[in-house]
Enzyme design. Structure first.
Site, PDB file in Angstrom:
ATOM      1  N   LYS A 178       0.643  -1.288  -0.085  1.00 52.85           N
ATOM      2  CA  LYS A 178      -0.103  -0.021  -0.123  1.00 52.85           C
ATOM      3  C   LYS A 178       0.946   1.292   0.024  1.00 52.85           C
ATOM      4  O   LYS A 178       1.955   1.263   0.434  1.00 52.85           O
ATOM      5  CB  LYS A 178      -1.020   0.008   1.165  1.00 52.85           C
ATOM      6  CG  LYS A 178      -1.905  -0.906   1.451  1.00 52.85           C
ATOM      7  CD  LYS A 178      -2.731  -0.973   2.610  1.00 52.85           C
ATOM      8  CE  LYS A 178      -3.828  -1.876   2.818  1.00 52.85           C
ATOM      9  NZ  LYS A 178      -4.962  -1.520   1.822  1.00 52.85           N
TER      10      LYS A 178
ATOM     11  N   ARG B  48     -10.172 -11.418   1.974  1.00 51.89           N
ATOM     12  CA  ARG B  48     -11.225 -12.606   1.313  1.00 51.89           C
ATOM     13  C   ARG B  48     -10.377 -13.909   1.325  1.00 51.89           C
ATOM     14  O   ARG B  48     -11.120 -14.841   1.295  1.00 51.89           O
ATOM     15  CB  ARG B  48     -11.441 -11.966  -0.074  1.00 51.89           C
ATOM     16  CG  ARG B  48     -10.463 -11.924  -0.904  1.00 51.89           C
ATOM     17  CD  ARG B  48     -10.981 -11.164  -2.179  1.00 51.89           C
ATOM     18  NE  ARG B  48     -10.847  -9.619  -1.895  1.00 51.89           N
ATOM     19  CZ  ARG B  48     -11.087  -8.679  -2.997  1.00 51.89           C
ATOM     20  NH1 ARG B  48     -11.361  -9.179  -4.300  1.00 51.89           N
ATOM     21  NH2 ARG B  48     -11.156  -7.508  -2.578  1.00 51.89           N
TER      22      ARG B  48
END
Ligand code: BES
Ligand code: ZN
Ligand code: ZN
Length: 500
Positions: free
Chosen positions: A279, A353
């Site tokens: 990120k 996920r």
């Protein structure tokens, strides 16, 4: 904080601060205003006339040594429109009263319960709000300049003395309010303190006190079970992953054919750097909160351990750290999940996920008949809904409807997003059964579609809390930081629903 209740005239309550909600309709109605103003001997009318006080929600005006009051201070507090004054608003008003008390150095704060709610429910939400308002994430401050804690909160009812109802409401409020603050505290913990190991230890300590059986599934066991999408996330970190499993003691007695078992699964990424798909630095520190779903499940299970729901419920929290290193998963890697489906990991930042997929499938292998997951899953959900609604999706519409109906009680707003089959195509992989990321459009939905692949036909609800896990601004009733979002919603699902 001690929580008490009094029935009788609010002017007779001895305390440092007496908070009185005032509604818009009342000040527009001359007779009602006169009546209310009489108790304050003209203070209310004067405060309104000066323009200092308005009845808009959470607006306050503090008056010292009010005539006719045993309280040291009177806090007029705007309740907004009485017709909109649902239980969630009453909770906020209680929180705002306590925070006003904190900044005015008041040890004891009382609130006159107004709004016409059933007293047990009013007492519960006021207790929750008072505990919420009193919370401040100041554990790491060696000196606190700003405010002192409120020691005592008094729920005041002028109506019928329904002591048993009120007492029971307060007891529930204490359980739920403390569980919410516990979740907030975990969210606020920095990632160097709250590692997956420490998260598991906290669950063991707190769970034992609350009547839970806590099991920790270690890395070796995960390897044996084939939880490779989960393990793919933790690979880059020095911190071993932990799967926290929470069960309510003695509940297994209720097991049997046809008895539903609800599994609550919460994303517990104690820090999300993005992994190799790293990120940007800006705001990366906020990714210490990427375990907020796990914190909500732990909070809810701790509350349920004490409230003893009728339904069978288990909680599961995969706790991992997502970091880049020489061992880390690389974009393009393929792994085989616990369920057996293969996954091409095209972006290591879509790690939530991956861990949730394995644990949802594992929950089913443990007999779960209904699945609810809660996760800070996608930035796309924040783009879609902003900071004031979580996204909800799933295959169990009646549960979604029920959860959404609770919003006016819990104050935790959920907005449903679609889950049509077309979105699944975006996740087609050239070399595996599915890839973990499609394109950026509808990202909250494709993330849910990925999870759906692993819940198969088990009724399932997914809550994306990426935008609501933290309060970035601070509110009159709450400190900035972790919100504990989800604790009240998940608890409400299992305790007898309160009438609204
Ligand atoms: N933890 C983040 C999602 C998130 C973003 C939570 C902002 C709270 C605030 C998640 O693991 C993530 O990084 N998702 C990616 C997915 C993308 C790579 C498809 C995202 O949303 O950018
Ligand atoms: Zn991520
Ligand atoms: Zn994440």
């Amino acid at each position: 904080m001690r929580i008490e209740f009094r029935t009788g005239k609010h002017t007779d309550v001895t305390c440092d601060l007496m908070a009185v909600p005032v509604f818009e309709e009342e000040v527009k109605d001359a007779a009602a205003l006169r009546e209310l103003d009489r108790a304050s001997r003209g203070v209310l009318k004067a405060a309104l006339a000066s323009g200092e006080f308005k009845t808009e929600l959470h607006r306050t005006c503090l008056v010292h040594r009010p005539a006719g009051f045993k309280a040291g201070r009177l806090l007029l507090i705007g309740g907004g429109k009485r017709s909109d004054f649902v239980l969630a608003r009453l909770r906020e008003v209680a929180g705002a009263a306590v925070r006003a008390g904190r900044s005015a150095a008041c040890g004891s704060v009382a609130l006159l319960a107004r709004g016409g709610h059933p007293l047990g429910e009013a007492a519960r939400v006021c207790t929750e709000g008072a505990l919420y308002g009193n919370y401040e994430p100041d554990d790491y401050k060696t000196r606190d300049w700003e405010s002192r804690e409120v020691d005592e909160f008094v729920f005041v009812s002028e109506g019928e003395a329904r002591s048993r109802e009120i007492q029971q409401g307060i007891l529930r409020g204490i359980v739920i309010g403390n569980a919410t603050n516990l979740a907030r505290n975990l969210v606020n913990e920095p990632a160097n303190i709250l590692t997956p190991t420490r998260f598991a230890e906290r669950a063991l300590e707190l769970g034992a006190e609350a009547g839970l059986e806590v099991q920790i599934i270690e890395q070796e066991e995960m390897e044996k079970l084939g939880m490779n999408t989960l393990l793919a996330v933790s690979r880059g970190s020095e911190q071993p992953p932990k799967l926290i499993v929470l069960r309510i003691k003695d509940q297994e007695r209720k097991a049997g054919k046809g008895v539903p078992l609800y599994a609550l699964v919460g994303k517990g990424v104690t820090f999300d750097s993005g992994g190799i798909s790293i990120k940007p630095a800006e705001k990366m520190e906020e990714m210490k909160a990427d375990m907020a779903g796990g914190a909500a499940v732990l909070g809810a299970m701790i509350a349920l351990g004490q409230l003893r729901p009728h339904n069978r419920v288990i909680g599961l929290i995969p706790a991992v750290e997502n970091l880049p290193s020489g061992r880390a998963t690389k974009p393009g890697d393929v792994v085989k999940s616990f369920l057996g489906k293969t996954v091409e990991i095209t972006n290591t930042d879509a790690e939530g996920r991956l861990i949730m997929a394995d644990v949802l499938a594992y929950a089913r292998s443990q007999g779960a008949t209904h699945l609810v997951d809660i996760a800070t899953l996608t930035g796309a959900c924040v783009i879609a809904l902003g900071w004031h609604n979580a996204g909800v999706m799933g295959t169990n519409q009646s549960m979604i409807d029920r959860l959404r109906k609770y919003c006016s009680v819990t104050g935790e707003r959920l907005w449903q997003l679609p889950l049509d089959d077309e979105y699944r195509k975006i996740l087609r992989s050239e070399i595996a059964d599915i890839k973990n990321v499609g394109h950026r459009y509808g990202g909250a939905i494709t993330a849910a579609k990925f999870l759906q692949e692993f819940v198969e036909d088990t009724p399932w609800v997914h809550i994306d809390i990426a935008g609501v896990d933290m309060d970035h601004e601070g509110r009159p009733f709450a400190a900035k930081g972790g919100t504990g979002f989800g604790v009240r919603t998940l608890v409400q699902l299992f305790v007898a629903p309160f009438r609204e």
